[in-house]
Scaffold this motif. Structure first.
Motif, short mmCIF file in Angstrom:
data_model
loop_
_atom_site.label_atom_id
_atom_site.label_comp_id
_atom_site.label_asym_id
_atom_site.label_seq_id
_atom_site.Cartn_x
_atom_site.Cartn_y
_atom_site.Cartn_z
N GLY A 99 1.52 8.20 5.60
CA GLY A 99 2.74 8.29 4.78
C GLY A 99 3.87 9.32 4.26
O GLY A 99 4.84 8.95 4.01
N SER A 100 3.54 10.85 5.06
CA SER A 100 4.64 11.74 4.66
C SER A 100 5.65 11.48 6.23
O SER A 100 6.74 12.16 5.77
N TRP A 101 5.05 10.09 6.51
CA TRP A 101 6.40 9.99 7.93
C TRP A 101 7.43 8.91 7.34
O TRP A 101 8.11 8.49 8.62
N ALA A 102 7.41 8.68 6.06
CA ALA A 102 8.14 7.40 6.01
C ALA A 102 10.04 7.18 6.62
O ALA A 102 9.92 6.62 6.51
N ILE A 148 4.11 -0.35 10.72
CA ILE A 148 3.48 0.83 10.32
C ILE A 148 3.78 0.45 8.43
O ILE A 148 2.79 0.84 8.03
N PHE A 149 4.83 0.09 8.37
CA PHE A 149 5.14 0.20 6.52
C PHE A 149 3.54 -0.92 6.23
O PHE A 149 3.40 -1.05 5.17
N GLY A 150 4.18 -2.13 7.01
CA GLY A 150 3.05 -3.23 6.23
C GLY A 150 1.38 -2.90 7.01
O GLY A 150 0.40 -2.67 5.60
N ILE A 151 0.98 -1.90 7.61
CA ILE A 151 -0.37 -1.07 7.28
C ILE A 151 -0.08 0.00 6.18
O ILE A 151 -1.37 -0.08 5.70
N GLU A 152 0.31 0.43 6.12
CA GLU A 152 0.47 1.65 4.77
C GLU A 152 0.37 0.72 3.44
O GLU A 152 -0.34 1.08 2.23
N HIS A 153 0.24 -0.29 3.24
CA HIS A 153 0.16 -1.33 2.30
C HIS A 153 -1.29 -1.43 1.85
O HIS A 153 -1.94 -1.66 1.02
N PHE A 154 -1.93 -1.22 2.88
CA PHE A 154 -3.58 -1.25 2.77
C PHE A 154 -4.13 -0.80 2.75
O PHE A 154 -5.08 0.40 2.37
N ILE A 155 -2.94 1.08 3.39
CA ILE A 155 -4.14 2.03 3.24
C ILE A 155 -3.65 2.74 1.79
O ILE A 155 -4.89 3.38 1.57
#
Length: 267
Positions: A99-102, A148-155
């Motif tokens: 998340g900090s790599w946004a 990556i942002f799509g995957i973060e929706h699940f993480i």
């Protein structure tokens, strides 16, 4: 196609200029531009100079004067900022927290967006920057970030639904839905599976987010974290604009011909 691309190119340029102007207003570099080191990020002088340079590079993209080389130089600038500031900052702070790599991914995507803009413009005259070979990578920069942002929706399912406007029911459902949509768009562009359709649908989705999510949040909080919500709106608009341009660019890009040069001069 050219008229449509001109609109999205202008919106892309205005988005970047908007971020530069915000930096002048708040006299700091926005985290998406330079997150570190602190003495540079909050230096009033550095913020002024850096913002003027950023806006100056974008101006030709906005007015269509030497727009192609300007867009290439803009993409290279973003890529340089990623390498010099963002990546070292991440490894010095929280390298293992996705998340900090946004912001690092965002400037990576903005670099790709600039290359996409350049790839949709004809080369006028004999002048070249010498970096035209990097232009095909632009779509991959954007697509990887979107994936990556799509995957973060699940993480980060415990956090993302809180970003859904209160008046929209079933925020968890929309979090999963948009996560799947982002992943599908990213993969479609990366793997060249219905690339133009994937890019167009991505552009539509991001533009909807600008209208129903980012603008209301920016309006409600214009000064928080140095205008962070306004910056987020500009970022989303830049991504959306580049996606629409990508949806109009042929697989082999815009070729430079005598006929194309003539048309470009008339514009």
């Amino acid at each position: 196609m050219l008229t449509s691309n001109r609109l999205w190119r202008v919106l892309f340029a205005l988005s970047i200029i908007g971020i530069a102007l915000l930096q002048i207003v708040f006299l700091v570099f926005m985290p998406v531009i330079i997150p570190w080191p602190a003495d540079i990020a909050v230096s009033h002088f550095s913020a002024w100079i850096g913002s003027i340079v950023l806006a100056a590079i974008c101006l030709p993209v906005l007015v269509n004067s030497k727009a192609r080389p300007a867009a290439i130089y803009l993409g290279l600038l973003f890529l340089l900022l990623l390498i010099v500031f963002h990546i070292p900052n991440q490894f010095l702070t929280t390298p293992d927290f996705l998340g900090s790599w946004a912001n690092a991914f965002k400037i990576f995507a903005l670099s790709g967006c600039a290359f996409i803009v350049a790839s949709a413009l004809p080369q006028v005259g004999e002048f070249t920057t010498g970096f035209e070979g990097i232009l095909p990578a632009g779509k991959y920069f954007l697509a990887l970030t979107i994936l990556i942002f799509g995957i973060e929706h699940f993480i980060y399912i415990g956090f993302v639904p809180g970003l859904v406007p209160k008046w929209i029911p079933f925020p968890v459902f929309w979090t999963y839905f948009t996560g799947v949509a982002l992943i599908a768009a990213g993969l479609g562009i990366l793997l060249n599976i219905q690339r133009r359709l994937a890019a167009k649908l991505l552009g539509i989705m991001l533009l909807i987010w600008v209208i129903i999510l980012h603008i209301p949040r920016a309006w409600a909080d214009t000064k928080g974290m140095h205008g962070n919500e306004i910056v987020s709106a500009f970022e989303a608009l830049a991504f959306s604009s580049a996606a629409f341009i990508l949806s109009n660019v042929p697989k082999k890009g815009i070729k430079t011909t005598a006929k194309t040069k003539g048309k470009a001069k008339k514009r």
